[in-house]
Write a protein that holds these residues in place. Structure first.
Motif, PDB file in Angstrom:
ATOM      1  N   MET A   1       0.855  -1.191   0.000  1.00  0.00           N
ATOM      2  CA  MET A   1       0.000   0.000   0.000  1.00  0.00           C
ATOM      3  C   MET A   1       0.893   1.243   0.000  1.00  0.00           C
ATOM      4  O   MET A   1       1.799   1.358   0.820  1.00  0.00           O
ATOM      5  CB  MET A   1      -0.895  -0.018   1.246  1.00  0.00           C
ATOM      6  N   PRO A   2       0.659   2.203  -0.909  1.00  0.00           N
ATOM      7  CA  PRO A   2       1.519   3.389  -0.971  1.00  0.00           C
ATOM      8  C   PRO A   2       1.367   4.237   0.271  1.00  0.00           C
ATOM      9  O   PRO A   2       0.303   4.278   0.884  1.00  0.00           O
ATOM     10  CB  PRO A   2       1.016   4.119  -2.208  1.00  0.00           C
ATOM     11  N   PRO A   3       2.442   4.917   0.675  1.00  0.00           N
ATOM     12  CA  PRO A   3       2.358   5.750   1.890  1.00  0.00           C
ATOM     13  C   PRO A   3       1.407   6.926   1.685  1.00  0.00           C
ATOM     14  O   PRO A   3       1.217   7.420   0.577  1.00  0.00           O
ATOM     15  CB  PRO A   3       3.797   6.221   2.097  1.00  0.00           C
ATOM     16  N   LYS A   4       0.809   7.361   2.799  1.00  0.00           N
ATOM     17  CA  LYS A   4      -0.123   8.480   2.759  1.00  0.00           C
ATOM     18  C   LYS A   4       0.645   9.766   2.500  1.00  0.00           C
ATOM     19  O   LYS A   4       1.745   9.973   3.002  1.00  0.00           O
ATOM     20  CB  LYS A   4      -0.868   8.567   4.087  1.00  0.00           C
ATOM     21  N   ILE A   5       0.066  10.646   1.709  1.00  0.00           N
ATOM     22  CA  ILE A   5       0.718  11.904   1.363  1.00  0.00           C
ATOM     23  C   ILE A   5       0.223  12.975   2.331  1.00  0.00           C
ATOM     24  O   ILE A   5      -0.880  13.509   2.180  1.00  0.00           O
ATOM     25  CB  ILE A   5       0.438  12.299  -0.088  1.00  0.00           C
ATOM     26  N   GLY A   6       1.061  13.270   3.343  1.00  0.00           N
ATOM     27  CA  GLY A   6       0.766  14.334   4.277  1.00  0.00           C
ATOM     28  C   GLY A   6       1.485  15.601   3.878  1.00  0.00           C
ATOM     29  O   GLY A   6       2.088  15.694   2.792  1.00  0.00           O
ATOM     30  N   PRO A   7       1.494  16.597   4.745  1.00  0.00           N
ATOM     31  CA  PRO A   7       2.146  17.874   4.395  1.00  0.00           C
ATOM     32  C   PRO A   7       3.635  17.730   4.113  1.00  0.00           C
ATOM     33  O   PRO A   7       4.154  18.317   3.151  1.00  0.00           O
ATOM     34  CB  PRO A   7       1.887  18.741   5.627  1.00  0.00           C
ATOM     35  N   LYS A   8       4.379  16.939   4.932  1.00  0.00           N
ATOM     36  CA  LYS A   8       5.827  16.799   4.731  1.00  0.00           C
ATOM     37  C   LYS A   8       6.122  16.084   3.427  1.00  0.00           C
ATOM     38  O   LYS A   8       6.995  16.508   2.652  1.00  0.00           O
ATOM     39  CB  LYS A   8       6.438  16.053   5.906  1.00  0.00           C
ATOM     40  N   ARG A   9       5.451  14.981   3.165  1.00  0.00           N
ATOM     41  CA  ARG A   9       5.701  14.237   1.928  1.00  0.00           C
ATOM     42  C   ARG A   9       5.310  15.074   0.719  1.00  0.00           C
ATOM     43  O   ARG A   9       5.981  15.009  -0.327  1.00  0.00           O
ATOM     44  CB  ARG A   9       4.930  12.922   1.959  1.00  0.00           C
ATOM     45  N   LEU A  10       4.210  15.853   0.837  1.00  0.00           N
ATOM     46  CA  LEU A  10       3.816  16.711  -0.267  1.00  0.00           C
ATOM     47  C   LEU A  10       4.910  17.747  -0.556  1.00  0.00           C
ATOM     48  O   LEU A  10       5.242  18.010  -1.727  1.00  0.00           O
ATOM     49  CB  LEU A  10       2.489  17.405   0.058  1.00  0.00           C
ATOM     50  N   MET A  11       5.479  18.365   0.496  1.00  0.00           N
ATOM     51  CA  MET A  11       6.551  19.333   0.297  1.00  0.00           C
ATOM     52  C   MET A  11       7.756  18.674  -0.357  1.00  0.00           C
ATOM     53  O   MET A  11       8.401  19.246  -1.249  1.00  0.00           O
ATOM     54  CB  MET A  11       6.938  19.977   1.623  1.00  0.00           C
TER      55      MET A  11
ATOM     56  N   LEU B   1       7.756  16.046  -2.352  1.00  0.00           N
ATOM     57  CA  LEU B   1       7.458  15.775  -3.764  1.00  0.00           C
ATOM     58  C   LEU B   1       7.532  17.046  -4.602  1.00  0.00           C
ATOM     59  O   LEU B   1       8.035  17.036  -5.736  1.00  0.00           O
ATOM     60  CB  LEU B   1       6.066  15.146  -3.888  1.00  0.00           C
ATOM     61  N   LEU B   2       7.043  18.152  -4.043  1.00  0.00           N
ATOM     62  CA  LEU B   2       7.087  19.393  -4.796  1.00  0.00           C
ATOM     63  C   LEU B   2       8.511  19.905  -4.960  1.00  0.00           C
ATOM     64  O   LEU B   2       8.872  20.466  -6.007  1.00  0.00           O
ATOM     65  CB  LEU B   2       6.216  20.452  -4.102  1.00  0.00           C
ATOM     66  N   GLU B   3       9.340  19.735  -3.906  1.00  0.00           N
ATOM     67  CA  GLU B   3      10.743  20.150  -4.015  1.00  0.00           C
ATOM     68  C   GLU B   3      11.486  19.311  -5.039  1.00  0.00           C
ATOM     69  O   GLU B   3      12.391  19.803  -5.719  1.00  0.00           O
ATOM     70  CB  GLU B   3      11.414  20.046  -2.651  1.00  0.00           C
ATOM     71  N   GLN B   4      11.136  18.037  -5.162  1.00  0.00           N
ATOM     72  CA  GLN B   4      11.798  17.163  -6.136  1.00  0.00           C
ATOM     73  C   GLN B   4      11.291  17.416  -7.550  1.00  0.00           C
ATOM     74  O   GLN B   4      11.845  16.868  -8.507  1.00  0.00           O
ATOM     75  CB  GLN B   4      11.559  15.698  -5.761  1.00  0.00           C
TER      76      GLN B   4
END
Length: 199
Positions: free
Chosen positions: A1-11, A13-16
């Motif tokens: 199951m893919p990890p949940k996208i919270g605020p830190k993971r979203l940041m 992904l956007l930085e990458q």
């Protein structure tokens, strides 16, 4: 199951430079929900609003003698109470304060009271008219029933007299003539009341 996208993971992904539309559909939904939550949050340093459960109560005396337990009217723009009363007991508006405003509100109240009194008078007049019409209809129905009963009684007496054997035929004929006039009189009374006994 893919990890949940919270605020830190979203940041992260956007930085990458990750394209969010390239993610699986479920992760796209989580990413956009998290982004919307972050965008609607109050800016940092903004003081938190007072929770509703901590707001003061009105405490105005009600008609039953107890104190009102409703929350006071709240100014959401400045996050403070408008005054010490709830919306029912004058927290939303204290009414007119200038003489001109009080004059206008007094005139408006008088007009409403006059309209209410006129409506009540019209309703009472209409109700009394309906009651009078109903009483008149009941009286007419009772009169018709009484006239029909009297006609039927006279007719029954006429038939009984006609069938009765009498030795004197002239006396019987005179009695039948009198009873026939009584039947005709009762029939005319029925017709005057609006009921045809022979119908």
């Amino acid at each position: 199951m893919p990890p949940k996208i919270g605020p830190k993971r979203l940041m992260t992904l956007l930085e990458q430079g990750t394209d969010l539309y390239a993610l699986p559909v479920q992760q796209q939904v989580q990413a956009f929900i998290t982004m919307a939550r972050l965008m609607t949050q109050a800016p940092a340093g903004t003081p938190r609003r007072l929770p509703r459960r901590l707001r003061p109560r009105c405490m105005a005396r009600r008609r039953d003698g107890r104190r009102c337990q409703a929350k006071v009217a709240w100014d959401t723009e400045h996050d403070r109470p408008r005054n010490t009363k709830c919306r029912i007991h004058g927290g939303v508006s204290r009414g007119p304060t200038t003489p001109e405003g009080r004059r206008r509100i007094g005139e408006s109240n008088r007009q409403r009271a006059q309209a209410r009194r006129q409506a009540q008078a019209q309703a009472a007049e209409h109700a009394s008219a309906q009651a009078a019409a109903l009483a008149q209809a009941q009286a007419q129905a009772a009169a018709r029933a009484e006239a029909l009963a009297a006609y039927q009684a006279a007719m029954a007496k006429y038939e009984e007299l006609r069938q009765h054997p009498m030795p004197d035929s002239r006396f019987k004929a005179a009695l039948m003539q009198v009873q026939k006039r009584e039947v005709e009189r009762r029939r005319q009374a029925c017709l005057d009341c609006g009921a045809d006994p022979r119908a």
